[in-house]
Design a protein around this motif. Structure first.
Motif, PDB file in Angstrom:
ATOM      1  N   MET A 231       0.858  -1.167   0.000  1.00 19.00           N
ATOM      2  CA  MET A 231       0.000   0.000   0.000  1.00 19.00           C
ATOM      3  C   MET A 231       0.905   1.231   0.000  1.00 19.00           C
ATOM      4  O   MET A 231       1.758   1.382   0.862  1.00 19.00           O
TER       5      MET A 231
ATOM      6  N   ILE B 114       0.597   5.273  -0.057  1.00 19.24           N
ATOM      7  CA  ILE B 114      -0.252   6.458   0.022  1.00 19.24           C
ATOM      8  C   ILE B 114       0.660   7.676   0.104  1.00 19.24           C
ATOM      9  O   ILE B 114       1.452   7.815   1.035  1.00 19.24           O
TER      10      ILE B 114
ATOM     11  N   ASP C  56      -0.481  -2.447  -6.129  1.00 19.64           N
ATOM     12  CA  ASP C  56      -1.487  -2.767  -5.116  1.00 19.64           C
ATOM     13  C   ASP C  56      -2.354  -1.530  -4.913  1.00 19.64           C
ATOM     14  O   ASP C  56      -2.744  -0.899  -5.879  1.00 19.64           O
ATOM     15  N   PHE C  57      -2.602  -1.169  -3.698  1.00 21.24           N
ATOM     16  CA  PHE C  57      -3.375   0.036  -3.421  1.00 21.24           C
ATOM     17  C   PHE C  57      -2.458   1.238  -3.435  1.00 21.24           C
ATOM     18  O   PHE C  57      -1.355   1.194  -2.911  1.00 21.24           O
TER      19      PHE C  57
ATOM     20  N   GLY D  92      -2.593   5.721  -3.165  1.00 23.38           N
ATOM     21  CA  GLY D  92      -3.380   6.915  -2.906  1.00 23.38           C
ATOM     22  C   GLY D  92      -2.533   8.152  -3.057  1.00 23.38           C
ATOM     23  O   GLY D  92      -1.327   8.124  -2.843  1.00 23.38           O
TER      24      GLY D  92
ATOM     25  N   LYS E 206      -5.148   3.441   6.748  1.00 20.65           N
ATOM     26  CA  LYS E 206      -4.540   2.152   6.419  1.00 20.65           C
ATOM     27  C   LYS E 206      -5.293   0.994   7.073  1.00 20.65           C
ATOM     28  O   LYS E 206      -5.474  -0.058   6.451  1.00 20.65           O
TER      29      LYS E 206
ATOM     30  N   ILE F  77      -8.510   0.394   5.051  1.00 20.66           N
ATOM     31  CA  ILE F  77      -8.223  -0.282   3.780  1.00 20.66           C
ATOM     32  C   ILE F  77      -7.882  -1.748   4.035  1.00 20.66           C
ATOM     33  O   ILE F  77      -8.379  -2.641   3.347  1.00 20.66           O
TER      34      ILE F  77
ATOM     35  N   THR G 112     -10.010  -4.847   2.643  1.00 22.73           N
ATOM     36  CA  THR G 112      -9.312  -5.724   1.709  1.00 22.73           C
ATOM     37  C   THR G 112      -9.404  -7.163   2.191  1.00 22.73           C
ATOM     38  O   THR G 112      -9.628  -8.081   1.409  1.00 22.73           O
TER      39      THR G 112
ATOM     40  N   GLY H 296      -6.673  -4.477  -6.554  1.00 22.55           N
ATOM     41  CA  GLY H 296      -6.052  -3.239  -6.097  1.00 22.55           C
ATOM     42  C   GLY H 296      -7.041  -2.089  -6.121  1.00 22.55           C
ATOM     43  O   GLY H 296      -8.185  -2.233  -6.525  1.00 22.55           O
ATOM     44  N   GLY H 297      -6.583  -0.954  -5.718  1.00 24.01           N
ATOM     45  CA  GLY H 297      -7.467   0.186  -5.693  1.00 24.01           C
ATOM     46  C   GLY H 297      -6.697   1.481  -5.794  1.00 24.01           C
ATOM     47  O   GLY H 297      -5.487   1.511  -5.704  1.00 24.01           O
ATOM     48  N   ARG H 298      -7.445   2.543  -6.003  1.00 25.31           N
ATOM     49  CA  ARG H 298      -6.849   3.873  -6.116  1.00 25.31           C
ATOM     50  C   ARG H 298      -7.581   4.792  -5.171  1.00 25.31           C
ATOM     51  O   ARG H 298      -8.802   4.676  -4.994  1.00 25.31           O
ATOM     52  N   LEU H 299      -6.887   5.724  -4.577  1.00 22.96           N
ATOM     53  CA  LEU H 299      -7.472   6.664  -3.635  1.00 22.96           C
ATOM     54  C   LEU H 299      -6.904   8.043  -3.947  1.00 22.96           C
ATOM     55  O   LEU H 299      -5.702   8.238  -3.890  1.00 22.96           O
TER      56      LEU H 299
END
Length: 93
Positions: free
Chosen positions: A1, A3, A52-53, A55, A73, A76, A80, A88-91
């Motif tokens: 992750m 960010i 992965d994630f 942000g 965190k 998330i 997850t 995965g993801g976006r922030l």
């Protein structure tokens, strides 16, 4: 992750959360992309950050949300774990 937290002046450093990765975005009057320019640069130069994630947050994130990096965190990670096929993801805030 991964960010990231964007800042563009030394006065903003004290507002950065130690859980996030600081990214200096030097003011450029000819740059019209603002935060998008930072996201684009990260994507172009550090593709592995997006595995992965990921942000990209404002230096005012805590002011705007009242949430700490640890809380973000944990949220998330919890969601997850509840949805392991979610990918995965976006922030972006």
């Amino acid at each position: 992750m991964n960010i990231f937290q964007i800042y563009y002046s030394s006065e903003q450093i004290s507002k950065l959360d130690p859980e996030f990765i600081p990214v200096y975005n030097a003011p450029n009057p000819q740059e019209r992309w603002f935060e998008y320019g930072v996201m684009r640069q990260l994507w172009q130069n550090h593709h592995h950050y997006f595995d992965d994630f990921v942000g990209v947050l404002s230096h005012k994130f805590y002011e705007k949300t009242g949430l700490t990096g640890k809380e973000v965190k944990a949220h998330i990670a919890k969601h997850t774990a509840q949805n392991p096929q979610g990918g995965g993801g976006r922030l972006f805030v």
